[in-house]
Design a protein around this motif. Sequence first.
Motif, PDB file in Angstrom:
ATOM      1  N   PHE A 314       4.853 -11.003 -12.675  1.00  0.00           N
ATOM      2  CA  PHE A 314       5.295 -12.137 -11.854  1.00  0.00           C
ATOM      3  C   PHE A 314       6.551 -11.785 -11.057  1.00  0.00           C
ATOM      4  CE2 PHE A 314       2.267 -14.350 -14.426  1.00  0.00           C
ATOM      5  CZ  PHE A 314       1.885 -15.466 -13.691  1.00  0.00           C
ATOM      6  N   LEU A 315       7.429 -10.968 -11.644  1.00  0.00           N
ATOM      7  CA  LEU A 315       8.611 -10.518 -10.915  1.00  0.00           C
ATOM      8  C   LEU A 315       8.192  -9.656  -9.716  1.00  0.00           C
ATOM      9  CD1 LEU A 315      11.670 -10.099 -10.568  1.00  0.00           C
ATOM     10  CD2 LEU A 315      11.514  -8.233 -12.244  1.00  0.00           C
ATOM     11  N   ALA A 316       7.279  -8.735  -9.936  1.00  0.00           N
ATOM     12  CA  ALA A 316       6.828  -7.855  -8.854  1.00  0.00           C
ATOM     13  C   ALA A 316       6.149  -8.639  -7.736  1.00  0.00           C
ATOM     14  CB  ALA A 316       5.889  -6.789  -9.412  1.00  0.00           C
ATOM     15  N   ALA A 327      -4.047  -7.841  -3.362  1.00  0.00           N
ATOM     16  CA  ALA A 327      -4.751  -8.098  -4.618  1.00  0.00           C
ATOM     17  C   ALA A 327      -5.633  -9.334  -4.495  1.00  0.00           C
ATOM     18  CB  ALA A 327      -3.744  -8.258  -5.750  1.00  0.00           C
ATOM     19  N   GLN A 328      -5.100 -10.382  -3.893  1.00  0.00           N
ATOM     20  CA  GLN A 328      -5.869 -11.611  -3.724  1.00  0.00           C
ATOM     21  C   GLN A 328      -7.055 -11.409  -2.787  1.00  0.00           C
ATOM     22  OE1 GLN A 328      -2.581 -14.089  -2.511  1.00  0.00           O
ATOM     23  NE2 GLN A 328      -2.403 -15.035  -4.536  1.00  0.00           N
ATOM     24  N   ALA A 329      -6.873 -10.604  -1.761  1.00  0.00           N
ATOM     25  CA  ALA A 329      -7.976 -10.329  -0.834  1.00  0.00           C
ATOM     26  C   ALA A 329      -9.123  -9.630  -1.545  1.00  0.00           C
ATOM     27  CB  ALA A 329      -7.471  -9.482   0.329  1.00  0.00           C
ATOM     28  N   SER A 454      -3.298 -10.562 -14.943  1.00  0.00           N
ATOM     29  CA  SER A 454      -3.081 -10.240 -13.531  1.00  0.00           C
ATOM     30  C   SER A 454      -4.203 -10.798 -12.662  1.00  0.00           C
ATOM     31  CB  SER A 454      -2.992  -8.724 -13.342  1.00  0.00           C
ATOM     32  OG  SER A 454      -1.939  -8.171 -14.090  1.00  0.00           O
ATOM     33  N   ALA A 455      -5.430 -10.512 -13.015  1.00  0.00           N
ATOM     34  CA  ALA A 455      -6.569 -10.915 -12.186  1.00  0.00           C
ATOM     35  C   ALA A 455      -6.711 -12.433 -12.120  1.00  0.00           C
ATOM     36  CB  ALA A 455      -7.853 -10.282 -12.730  1.00  0.00           C
ATOM     37  N   MET A 456      -6.633 -13.100 -13.262  1.00  0.00           N
ATOM     38  CA  MET A 456      -6.812 -14.557 -13.272  1.00  0.00           C
ATOM     39  C   MET A 456      -5.654 -15.262 -12.575  1.00  0.00           C
ATOM     40  SD  MET A 456      -8.506 -15.667 -16.889  1.00  0.00           S
ATOM     41  CE  MET A 456     -10.165 -15.160 -17.373  1.00  0.00           C
ATOM     42  N   SER A 457      -4.436 -14.802 -12.818  1.00  0.00           N
ATOM     43  CA  SER A 457      -3.268 -15.450 -12.207  1.00  0.00           C
ATOM     44  C   SER A 457      -3.296 -15.317 -10.691  1.00  0.00           C
ATOM     45  CB  SER A 457      -1.970 -14.857 -12.752  1.00  0.00           C
ATOM     46  OG  SER A 457      -1.841 -15.097 -14.136  1.00  0.00           O
ATOM     47  N   LEU A 458      -3.607 -14.136 -10.191  1.00  0.00           N
ATOM     48  CA  LEU A 458      -3.622 -13.924  -8.739  1.00  0.00           C
ATOM     49  C   LEU A 458      -4.818 -14.605  -8.079  1.00  0.00           C
ATOM     50  CD1 LEU A 458      -2.431 -10.226  -8.670  1.00  0.00           C
ATOM     51  CD2 LEU A 458      -1.158 -12.234  -7.930  1.00  0.00           C
ATOM     52  N   SER A 493       8.523 -19.301  -7.661  1.00  0.00           N
ATOM     53  CA  SER A 493       7.651 -20.438  -7.355  1.00  0.00           C
ATOM     54  C   SER A 493       6.210 -20.036  -7.655  1.00  0.00           C
ATOM     55  CB  SER A 493       7.794 -20.836  -5.884  1.00  0.00           C
ATOM     56  OG  SER A 493       6.800 -21.778  -5.528  1.00  0.00           O
ATOM     57  N   VAL A 494       5.521 -20.847  -8.453  1.00  0.00           N
ATOM     58  CA  VAL A 494       4.121 -20.583  -8.785  1.00  0.00           C
ATOM     59  C   VAL A 494       3.323 -21.827  -8.420  1.00  0.00           C
ATOM     60  CG1 VAL A 494       2.475 -19.888 -10.560  1.00  0.00           C
ATOM     61  CG2 VAL A 494       4.849 -19.100 -10.696  1.00  0.00           C
ATOM     62  N   LYS A 495       2.465 -21.705  -7.409  1.00  0.00           N
ATOM     63  CA  LYS A 495       1.686 -22.850  -6.927  1.00  0.00           C
ATOM     64  C   LYS A 495       0.221 -22.474  -6.807  1.00  0.00           C
ATOM     65  CE  LYS A 495       5.540 -24.821  -4.278  1.00  0.00           C
ATOM     66  NZ  LYS A 495       6.037 -25.188  -2.920  1.00  0.00           N
ATOM     67  N   ALA A 496      -0.655 -23.462  -7.020  1.00  0.00           N
ATOM     68  CA  ALA A 496      -2.094 -23.231  -6.877  1.00  0.00           C
ATOM     69  C   ALA A 496      -2.420 -22.873  -5.435  1.00  0.00           C
ATOM     70  CB  ALA A 496      -2.872 -24.463  -7.309  1.00  0.00           C
ATOM     71  N   ARG A 497      -3.369 -21.963  -5.242  1.00  0.00           N
ATOM     72  CA  ARG A 497      -3.706 -21.486  -3.904  1.00  0.00           C
ATOM     73  C   ARG A 497      -4.514 -22.500  -3.100  1.00  0.00           C
ATOM     74  NH1 ARG A 497      -6.731 -15.995  -4.192  1.00  0.00           N
ATOM     75  NH2 ARG A 497      -6.329 -16.067  -1.935  1.00  0.00           N
ATOM     76  N   SER A 498      -5.290 -23.334  -3.781  1.00  0.00           N
ATOM     77  CA  SER A 498      -6.194 -24.241  -3.065  1.00  0.00           C
ATOM     78  C   SER A 498      -6.716 -25.305  -4.020  1.00  0.00           C
ATOM     79  CB  SER A 498      -7.384 -23.455  -2.505  1.00  0.00           C
ATOM     80  OG  SER A 498      -8.155 -22.927  -3.579  1.00  0.00           O
ATOM     81  N   ALA A 499      -7.466 -26.269  -3.455  1.00  0.00           N
ATOM     82  CA  ALA A 499      -8.100 -27.294  -4.283  1.00  0.00           C
ATOM     83  C   ALA A 499      -9.129 -26.663  -5.214  1.00  0.00           C
ATOM     84  CB  ALA A 499      -8.756 -28.346  -3.386  1.00  0.00           C
ATOM     85  N   LYS A 500      -9.861 -25.640  -4.736  1.00  0.00           N
ATOM     86  CA  LYS A 500     -10.829 -24.962  -5.597  1.00  0.00           C
ATOM     87  C   LYS A 500     -10.121 -24.244  -6.748  1.00  0.00           C
ATOM     88  CE  LYS A 500     -14.983 -24.235  -2.849  1.00  0.00           C
ATOM     89  NZ  LYS A 500     -16.004 -23.241  -2.419  1.00  0.00           N
ATOM     90  N   ALA A 501      -8.953 -23.680  -6.445  1.00  0.00           N
ATOM     91  CA  ALA A 501      -8.180 -23.021  -7.503  1.00  0.00           C
ATOM     92  C   ALA A 501      -7.771 -24.026  -8.567  1.00  0.00           C
ATOM     93  CB  ALA A 501      -6.949 -22.333  -6.905  1.00  0.00           C
ATOM     94  N   ILE A 502      -7.346 -25.204  -8.143  1.00  0.00           N
ATOM     95  CA  ILE A 502      -6.964 -26.257  -9.101  1.00  0.00           C
ATOM     96  C   ILE A 502      -8.153 -26.625  -9.981  1.00  0.00           C
ATOM     97  CG2 ILE A 502      -6.232 -28.662  -9.324  1.00  0.00           C
ATOM     98  CD1 ILE A 502      -4.551 -28.258  -6.788  1.00  0.00           C
ATOM     99  N   ALA A 503      -9.331 -26.734  -9.386  1.00  0.00           N
ATOM    100  CA  ALA A 503     -10.528 -27.065 -10.158  1.00  0.00           C
ATOM    101  C   ALA A 503     -10.825 -25.990 -11.214  1.00  0.00           C
ATOM    102  CB  ALA A 503     -11.720 -27.230  -9.221  1.00  0.00           C
TER     103      ALA A 503
END
Length: 511
Positions: A314-316, A327-329, A454-458, A493-503
Amino acid sequence: MTLTVTWLNLLCLAGVGVYLVKQVFTKKNPAPYPPGPPGLPLVGNILDMPHIRPWLTFTEWGKKYGECDISHVEVLGQHTMVLNSVKSAMDMLDKKSSIYSDRPVLPMAGELVGWKHILGLSPYGERFRRYRKNFHRAIGSRAAMDSYNPIEEIETRRFLKRVFTKPDQLQDHIRHTAGAIILRISYGYEVKENNDPFVDLADRALEEFSRATAHGAFMVDIMPSLAKVPEWFPGAGFKRLAREWHETVEEMASAPYQFVKDQMAAGIAPKSFTSDLLEGHTLTAEENDIARWSAVSIYGGGSDTTVSAIYALFLAMTLFPDVQKKAQAEIDAVVGPDRLPSLADRGSLPYIEALVKEVLRWNVVAPIGFPHRVTEDDVHDGYFIPKGSVIMLNIWFMLHDPERYANPSEFNPERFLPTDGKEPETEPRTICFGFGRRICPGLLLAEASIWTSSAMSLAVFDISKVVENGVEITPEVDPSSLTISHPKPFKCSVKARSAKAIALIEQDVNY
């Protein structure tokens, strides 16, 4: 007070006396010692030994006394060799593992506190081999680890939900999840959502372990005779600490182990490392003790290390947003937005795999590893390594050596990917998990935990710098000096990327 000073002085004089006698009767060495800082008469390098970030001092020694990759110091007759290169570590600890696999006696952490019973501090011998056999059967291969993949994934999904709900408690969530995974694997224990007694116990014990084993933290490790000082003596505060910490270690060894035995007696114990050791066996007292401490070795060795690595992730991501976007792409292209990544996707996500390697390299969880001890005299590269020497590893420098890693302070996963005909840089897992017969037996478990987080968080979160009063706060890269080093607490700051991510985050998960 005069009596106290007199008695302590006598102990010091006795130590010096033993040293002088050894000097008189010591035979001539077959070769010189490796180079190192010059010591004082009688006490040697006692004033040179570093307490704060020792890996930086060891690195300076390597540069200053650079005729070879080994630096030598001596304190009251105890020889210590610091290995600053991967080559020296492999040549000595791998190729000569039969004599370089022992552990030194640690008066504070091992003898007084009681950590000498765990795998990591066990002397090399039959008991050590039985520990390793237990570990290999349970978590020593990818096939064995497959049965634990659901635990990794379910607990990480729960982690996502906690972070989404209370992002300002990130470090606590990481600790809780690491404890949940390791307790489920080692004891079949499912942790409570809040204030779990076994998670709290592990956190307390492992913090005490890091303090007890921190390099140079206790004079008794330099002068073992001080262990005989009564607890009530002024200046013997370390004895009171050791007694308190010993109680924690004993509770950590006994309470979850008894939980498994009770569950098995009731016929409701889920599969776990401990239940597998106990199932269908009538154990002798020695076998029971080995099973108990084998479980503690997983419980202790597998939680605090992954906490450090995942917090560093998370620091990196906070400091290197371009890496996060790449990574997200990859996750978006391979997995898509309708499900979370799983360990089954690991082979299809090379950038995430490289990112995990870079986490292990950039944030060195154990910067100077755990010391080895040589059991026979050796001459290595023309230098004398006497029997009983302590061998310390500057793993931090090995993973930040600019001749091995370009721009080592940068977080760059692409260094581990073949690009434009360029070979990947040195695989960090061959360094960060130790060497020879002392290599960490839980490395596959650690990698799986870091990869899943790493994979799930990103996949679902955007991680960025915090803005306070209109000012962007850049976290500091400042690792602690403890045996298991952690990044300095930071805000992000850690925020959901989208509504689908929140689901995806809010999906129910259960065993």
